[in-house]
Scaffold this motif. Sequence first.
Motif, PDB file in Angstrom:
ATOM      1  N   THR A  57       0.578  -1.518  -0.010  1.00 14.11           N
ATOM      2  CA  THR A  57       0.528  -0.170  -0.083  1.00 14.11           C
ATOM      3  C   THR A  57       0.638   1.029   0.363  1.00 14.11           C
ATOM      4  N   VAL A  58       1.979   1.435   0.610  1.00 11.67           N
ATOM      5  CA  VAL A  58       3.178   2.501   0.536  1.00 11.67           C
ATOM      6  C   VAL A  58       2.564   2.696  -0.537  1.00 11.67           C
ATOM      7  N   ALA A  59       4.103   1.550  -1.138  1.00  5.08           N
ATOM      8  CA  ALA A  59       4.054   1.638  -2.678  1.00  5.08           C
ATOM      9  C   ALA A  59       3.268   2.454  -3.757  1.00  5.08           C
ATOM     10  N   ALA A  60       2.306   1.477  -3.251  1.00  6.50           N
ATOM     11  CA  ALA A  60       1.067   2.432  -4.007  1.00  6.50           C
ATOM     12  C   ALA A  60       0.855   3.802  -3.697  1.00  6.50           C
ATOM     13  N   TYR A  61       0.272   4.568  -2.631  1.00  4.23           N
ATOM     14  CA  TYR A  61       1.217   5.688  -2.055  1.00  4.23           C
ATOM     15  C   TYR A  61       2.013   6.566  -2.536  1.00  4.23           C
ATOM     16  N   VAL A  62       3.148   5.352  -3.178  1.00  6.36           N
ATOM     17  CA  VAL A  62       4.345   6.892  -3.075  1.00  6.36           C
ATOM     18  C   VAL A  62       4.085   7.207  -4.470  1.00  6.36           C
ATOM     19  N   CYS A  63       3.463   6.062  -5.324  1.00  9.77           N
ATOM     20  CA  CYS A  63       3.728   6.992  -6.281  1.00  9.77           C
ATOM     21  C   CYS A  63       2.572   8.642  -6.790  1.00  9.77           C
ATOM     22  N   ALA A  64       1.371   8.334  -5.677  1.00 12.92           N
ATOM     23  CA  ALA A  64       0.674   8.644  -6.311  1.00 12.92           C
ATOM     24  C   ALA A  64       1.106  10.374  -5.302  1.00 12.92           C
ATOM     25  N   THR A  65       2.604   9.943  -4.172  1.00 14.40           N
ATOM     26  CA  THR A  65       2.911  11.169  -3.404  1.00 14.40           C
ATOM     27  C   THR A  65       3.603  11.857  -4.419  1.00 14.40           C
ATOM     28  N   ALA A  66       4.795  10.918  -4.826  1.00 14.64           N
ATOM     29  CA  ALA A  66       5.778  11.445  -5.851  1.00 14.64           C
ATOM     30  C   ALA A  66       5.591  12.461  -7.169  1.00 14.64           C
ATOM     31  N   GLY A  67       4.108  11.969  -7.909  1.00 13.83           N
ATOM     32  CA  GLY A  67       3.903  12.663  -8.695  1.00 13.83           C
ATOM     33  C   GLY A  67       2.730  14.654  -7.938  1.00 13.83           C
ATOM     34  N   LEU A  68       2.497  14.347  -7.391  1.00 19.25           N
ATOM     35  CA  LEU A  68       2.208  15.771  -6.580  1.00 19.25           C
ATOM     36  C   LEU A  68       3.425  16.268  -5.959  1.00 19.25           C
ATOM     37  N   THR A  69       4.699  15.738  -5.582  1.00 19.08           N
ATOM     38  CA  THR A  69       5.652  16.026  -5.167  1.00 19.08           C
ATOM     39  C   THR A  69       5.578  17.391  -6.122  1.00 19.08           C
ATOM     40  N   VAL A  70       6.305  16.594  -7.555  1.00 24.86           N
ATOM     41  CA  VAL A  70       6.975  16.857  -8.445  1.00 24.86           C
ATOM     42  C   VAL A  70       6.319  18.439  -8.797  1.00 24.86           C
ATOM     43  N   LEU A  71       4.622  17.748  -8.461  1.00 22.58           N
ATOM     44  CA  LEU A  71       3.479  19.788  -8.810  1.00 22.58           C
ATOM     45  C   LEU A  71       3.823  20.894  -8.126  1.00 22.58           C
ATOM     46  N   THR A  72       3.730  20.110  -6.871  1.00 22.17           N
ATOM     47  CA  THR A  72       3.372  21.158  -5.873  1.00 22.17           C
ATOM     48  C   THR A  72       4.935  21.150  -5.445  1.00 22.17           C
ATOM     49  N   GLY A  73       5.625  20.526  -5.166  1.00 22.46           N
ATOM     50  CA  GLY A  73       6.837  21.006  -4.539  1.00 22.46           C
ATOM     51  C   GLY A  73       7.713  21.874  -5.691  1.00 22.46           C
ATOM     52  N   LEU A  74       8.259  20.706  -6.871  1.00 20.99           N
ATOM     53  CA  LEU A  74       8.447  21.767  -8.067  1.00 20.99           C
ATOM     54  C   LEU A  74       8.114  22.792  -8.939  1.00 20.99           C
ATOM     55  N   CYS A  75       6.803  22.617  -9.305  1.00 22.95           N
ATOM     56  CA  CYS A  75       6.523  23.806 -10.524  1.00 22.95           C
ATOM     57  C   CYS A  75       5.431  24.302  -9.250  1.00 22.95           C
ATOM     58  N   GLY A  76       5.186  24.677  -8.498  1.00 24.47           N
ATOM     59  CA  GLY A  76       4.326  25.322  -7.245  1.00 24.47           C
ATOM     60  C   GLY A  76       3.517  25.421  -8.271  1.00 24.47           C
ATOM     61  N   GLN A  77       1.982  24.761  -8.098  1.00 24.46           N
ATOM     62  CA  GLN A  77       0.753  23.986  -8.685  1.00 24.46           C
ATOM     63  C   GLN A  77       0.148  23.627  -7.293  1.00 24.46           C
TER      64      GLN A  77
END
Lengths: 374, 292
Positions: A57-77
Amino acid sequence: MSATRVASPPRPAVDPPAGPRSVPTLLRHLAVALVAALAVLVLSYQLDPFRNFQLATVAAYVCATAGLTVLTGLCGQLSLGHGALMAVGAYTVALCQHALVDRGLTSGALLPVSLGVAVLVTVLVGAVVGVAAARLRGPYLAGLTLAVAVVVPASAVTFDGLLNGEQGLTVPTAPAPAALGSAFPYERWQLWLAAPAALLCLVLLANLVRSRYGRAFRAVRDDEVAARLAGIHVARTQVVAFVVSAAAAGLGGALLAVLAQSVSPGAFGLTLSLFLVMAVVIGGLGRLAGAVWGAVALVALPDLAHSVTDLLTLAPTTARRLEGNLPLAIFGSTLIVVMIAAPGGVQGALSRLGRALRKRRPTHPTHHPAPPDR
Amino acid sequence: MDRFLFLTLDGLSRGAVHAAFALALVLIWRAGRIVNFAQGAMAVAAAYVAYAVTAATGSYWAGFVAALVAGVLLGALVDVAVMRLVDHRSPLNPVIVALGLVLLIQAVLGMIHGNEYLPVQAPFSRTALTAGGLAVLSPYDLFVLATVGVVGATLVWIFTRTAVGLRMRAAAFAPEVSRLLGVDVAGMRTLGWALASGVGALAGMLVVPTELGLHPHAMDLVFVTAFTAAVVGGLDSPPGAVVGGLGVGLLLSYVSGYAGGDLIPLAVLALLLAVMLLRPGGLFAPVNARRV
């Protein structure tokens, strides 16, 4: 995060210093992923089935949180709609698996096809939202994606015939291959399915982050005007970031559905979207390693709350109320405290700790390698 | 034609609630450039206070007053204890903190009252009165329209006719200058939060009896709808919020009347998307209000 609009003498969009290493980025990431895969493999034999399932389950969540990290943390959205995008992936994989079973195909080898279709469909949905989102800033974008988060699960009821309303759908999945033996726990097999997908997702994202696109993301985040002057197409960059993170969220949602072997709107409500935001903020905005911490917290906290309520002797109703809501309360208050006190999150704190230790012992820098940053 | 008239009146009554809620969002936006994503959860908290007070005293009106007081106090508390400490230099920070508040408030409510739907009675009948053979508004609808009208008029009076209103507007639009002129800018912002949260609590009290009942998530969709109304109006303009709220109410009433209630969430999303793509500044903003 707090530094995004603060210390902005328009920073030139350059790589973070790469250090003395000269190994190509892709090879380095692949090597790290390989080590991680081996570690998971070894770990899967050490853990009992329930822990194996939790790790999956952690692995499944990692995909989503990593994607959101790219969007929010790196692109500021900021997106509050990633839970809904996960729902899109989850429902697609359910429909896809049903379609395959209806045609009499039941081999486990077809699961990657379904996952691929789920990612593709989520990419399409993400592109639609992303194009709208690229014109929006700050609270406007948050509001739009919040609407997506509230509306998409509700529309499962609207399209009752296809999506079976509140009941949701089952996800038929093939059992573990017979070659592994009949005593092979199914949960371990689930981990073996989910972990490679998550690692692949992380490698791709890590590489993207270190590429030209990643630099463009950061430039857009730090100063849109400066990025535009540097020749970056701001809107296109934002759409790319949104689509990439949508794809990751879709994969995460699809994996989650495969693990649970079912999908229903209740599992993908607004709370999930808020949890994802929480996870990336608590883990540390803008760092993929932080996304992993966030995903671990998402799985570990409800478990922890369960143990706590087990320890206290409470009336059954009180215990049930506490158990369901305690993780929410902890997440909510942690989020507030982290945003006020330590915007870097767990990974930021770890990096600071690592730097402090290295400073104290300058002669043995290799004993405390920096955690994999970005 | 009868049906159209009924749906229109029903839409106006629904829209009045969304207008009040949108007004609360606009108030905070004007006071501190924050969209308060916790508005819905705060309103639900106030409604739970009303539920408890009504259960204890047996009087709807005691609960109603308690909800307003709780809303005002909660708004002030949130600003003083949380929002003041947040680094506002990135617009994302207050949004994320507000989301943390949403989870915290909903969790606490769930711990105290449970996650079941609690039935809530309306103070007046919800059966439509008939005039000349036509079903028109119910007494409750009239109550909603009158209450929102009174609140709107009071807000206009506060902001345009009183010294406090003048200071609040000054503190919002030119904080530095206001501070030099002796205005307590932080205090004015807290007052703005208290006012807005009170209006939000009122809107919550009006909308809860028409929904399934009281539930920690009861306002999620209402928040999205009200946010849409505020965006339609432009987030910056109180009259825009009222017009946006009434417009959204009408749209939703027509959609549910002619196409089916299930489509309401999708209609809200479509409207929000359309407004943001075509006129992101809202219908009431000058065309060049936002740049880059």
